[in-house]
Design a protein around this motif. Structure first.
Motif, mmCIF file in Angstrom:
data_model
loop_
_atom_site.group_PDB
_atom_site.id
_atom_site.type_symbol
_atom_site.label_atom_id
_atom_site.label_comp_id
_atom_site.label_asym_id
_atom_site.label_seq_id
_atom_site.Cartn_x
_atom_site.Cartn_y
_atom_site.Cartn_z
ATOM 1 N N ILE A 1 -12.313 -0.607 -6.664
ATOM 2 C CA ILE A 1 -11.600 -1.880 -6.650
ATOM 3 C C ILE A 1 -11.587 -2.420 -8.076
ATOM 4 O O ILE A 1 -12.629 -2.505 -8.732
ATOM 5 N N PHE A 2 -10.384 -2.790 -8.541
ATOM 6 C CA PHE A 2 -10.181 -3.302 -9.898
ATOM 7 C C PHE A 2 -9.761 -4.763 -9.827
ATOM 8 O O PHE A 2 -9.066 -5.178 -8.899
ATOM 9 N N ASP A 3 -10.149 -5.555 -10.832
ATOM 10 C CA ASP A 3 -9.673 -6.934 -10.901
ATOM 11 C C ASP A 3 -8.278 -6.944 -11.521
ATOM 12 O O ASP A 3 -7.722 -5.897 -11.849
ATOM 13 N N TYR B 1 0.830 -1.203 0.000
ATOM 14 C CA TYR B 1 0.000 0.000 0.000
ATOM 15 C C TYR B 1 0.864 1.252 0.000
ATOM 16 O O TYR B 1 1.963 1.283 0.521
ATOM 17 N N THR B 2 0.312 2.272 -0.658
ATOM 18 C CA THR B 2 0.957 3.569 -0.761
ATOM 19 C C THR B 2 -0.073 4.626 -0.404
ATOM 20 O O THR B 2 -1.188 4.593 -0.926
ATOM 21 N N MET C 1 -3.701 0.206 -2.926
ATOM 22 C CA MET C 1 -3.427 -1.062 -2.263
ATOM 23 C C MET C 1 -3.473 -2.164 -3.318
ATOM 24 O O MET C 1 -4.489 -2.351 -3.986
ATOM 25 N N ILE C 2 -2.360 -2.854 -3.484
ATOM 26 C CA ILE C 2 -2.247 -3.927 -4.475
ATOM 27 C C ILE C 2 -2.119 -5.256 -3.737
ATOM 28 O O ILE C 2 -1.285 -5.399 -2.846
ATOM 29 N N THR C 3 -2.948 -6.224 -4.119
ATOM 30 C CA THR C 3 -2.960 -7.551 -3.513
ATOM 31 C C THR C 3 -2.415 -8.553 -4.520
ATOM 32 O O THR C 3 -2.947 -8.670 -5.627
ATOM 33 N N GLU C 4 -1.338 -9.262 -4.122
ATOM 34 C CA GLU C 4 -0.713 -10.243 -5.003
ATOM 35 C C GLU C 4 -0.529 -11.570 -4.268
ATOM 36 O O GLU C 4 0.296 -11.659 -3.363
ATOM 37 N N PRO C 5 -1.295 -12.599 -4.653
ATOM 38 C CA PRO C 5 -1.145 -13.909 -4.014
ATOM 39 C C PRO C 5 0.009 -14.710 -4.613
ATOM 40 O O PRO C 5 0.319 -14.570 -5.805
ATOM 41 N N SER C 6 0.655 -15.516 -3.787
ATOM 42 C CA SER C 6 1.683 -16.425 -4.301
ATOM 43 C C SER C 6 0.967 -17.560 -5.048
ATOM 44 O O SER C 6 -0.239 -17.758 -4.879
ATOM 45 N N PRO C 7 1.674 -18.316 -5.878
ATOM 46 C CA PRO C 7 1.023 -19.389 -6.655
ATOM 47 C C PRO C 7 0.304 -20.430 -5.792
ATOM 48 O O PRO C 7 -0.689 -21.007 -6.223
ATOM 49 N N CYS D 1 -4.446 -19.705 -1.255
ATOM 50 C CA CYS D 1 -5.873 -20.022 -1.389
ATOM 51 C C CYS D 1 -6.550 -18.911 -2.181
ATOM 52 O O CYS D 1 -7.376 -19.169 -3.048
ATOM 53 N N GLN D 2 -6.197 -17.667 -1.831
ATOM 54 C CA GLN D 2 -6.703 -16.478 -2.527
ATOM 55 C C GLN D 2 -6.015 -16.438 -3.886
ATOM 56 O O GLN D 2 -4.803 -16.348 -3.955
ATOM 57 N N LYS D 3 -6.770 -16.498 -4.952
ATOM 58 C CA LYS D 3 -6.181 -16.535 -6.290
ATOM 59 C C LYS D 3 -6.231 -15.189 -7.004
ATOM 60 O O LYS D 3 -5.481 -14.975 -7.948
ATOM 61 N N ASP D 4 -7.098 -14.309 -6.571
ATOM 62 C CA ASP D 4 -7.304 -13.054 -7.285
ATOM 63 C C ASP D 4 -6.267 -12.001 -6.939
ATOM 64 O O ASP D 4 -6.001 -11.725 -5.785
ATOM 65 N N LYS D 5 -5.712 -11.404 -7.980
ATOM 66 C CA LYS D 5 -4.815 -10.259 -7.845
ATOM 67 C C LYS D 5 -5.703 -9.027 -8.012
ATOM 68 O O LYS D 5 -6.455 -8.947 -8.988
ATOM 69 N N THR D 6 -5.661 -8.100 -7.068
ATOM 70 C CA THR D 6 -6.548 -6.939 -7.138
ATOM 71 C C THR D 6 -5.780 -5.645 -6.894
ATOM 72 O O THR D 6 -4.665 -5.655 -6.367
#
Length: 176
Positions: free
Chosen positions: A152-154, A55-56, A78-84, A87-92
């Motif tokens: 919020i963007f996908d 987050y910035t 705020m950028i959300t990046e899950p590892s491969p 459980c959470q698959k969505d990058k937002t």
């Protein structure tokens, strides 16, 4: 929306649907994992991966008068990046553009994004660990929100949700 700085949380209340949601503030040590792999009430919890939330918070330098107070325009990302293996698959991506003021007695810590819903345990007992990273400077203090638009963007950049919070009335009168 009720912000409880002393309890380090925000409570959102929907009177018409008789629902509420409690969102804890992000912990002070953003580089540490904030979700442990505790057992769920339904049995064993499966360990997921790591979801990194960066987050910035940026003070644009713009100022205007609202409710007789000087409001600051602050933008957050705020950028959300899950590892491969998460459980959470969505990058937002979540962007917030808002006007904030300093209020006496409202002493929430600066740089306090809310804990996102992904920190909750996923269906099937899988739970990710969440790691926070901040790109914000020491001067990026949010304060009390008066007018805020959150988008919020996908992962493809498509708008999923837009929320607007607007303060309609503000009083600093002492309560009995």
């Amino acid at each position: 929306t009720v912000t409880q700085c002393d309890l380090r949380r925000t409570v959102q209340i929907n009177d018409s649907k008789k629902l509420y949601m409690v969102q804890p503030f992000v912990e002070e040590a953003p580089e540490n994992d904030s979700v442990s792999n505790a057992k769920s009430s339904g049995g064993k919890t499966e360990r997921g991966g790591i979801v990194t939330i960066t987050y910035t918070i940026t003070d644009t330098g713009e100022r205007k008068q609202l409710f007789g107070l000087t409001a600051r325009r602050i933008k957050t990302l705020m950028i959300t990046e899950p590892s491969p293996d998460a459980c959470q698959k969505d990058k937002t991506r979540m962007e917030t553009d808002g006007w904030y003021v300093d209020l006496a007695g409202f002493s929430c810590p600066p740089n306090r994004p809310q804990m996102p819903a992904i920190a909750q345990q996923a269906a099937g007992g899988c739970r990710d660990r969440t790691r926070y990273k901040s790109n914000s400077g020491a001067t990026a203090n949010l304060g009390f929100p008066l007018n805020v638009v959150t988008t919020i963007f996908d992962e493809n950049g498509k708008v999923e949700t837009t929320m607007t919070t607007e303060t309609l009335e503000l009083s600093t009168a002492t309560l009995d």
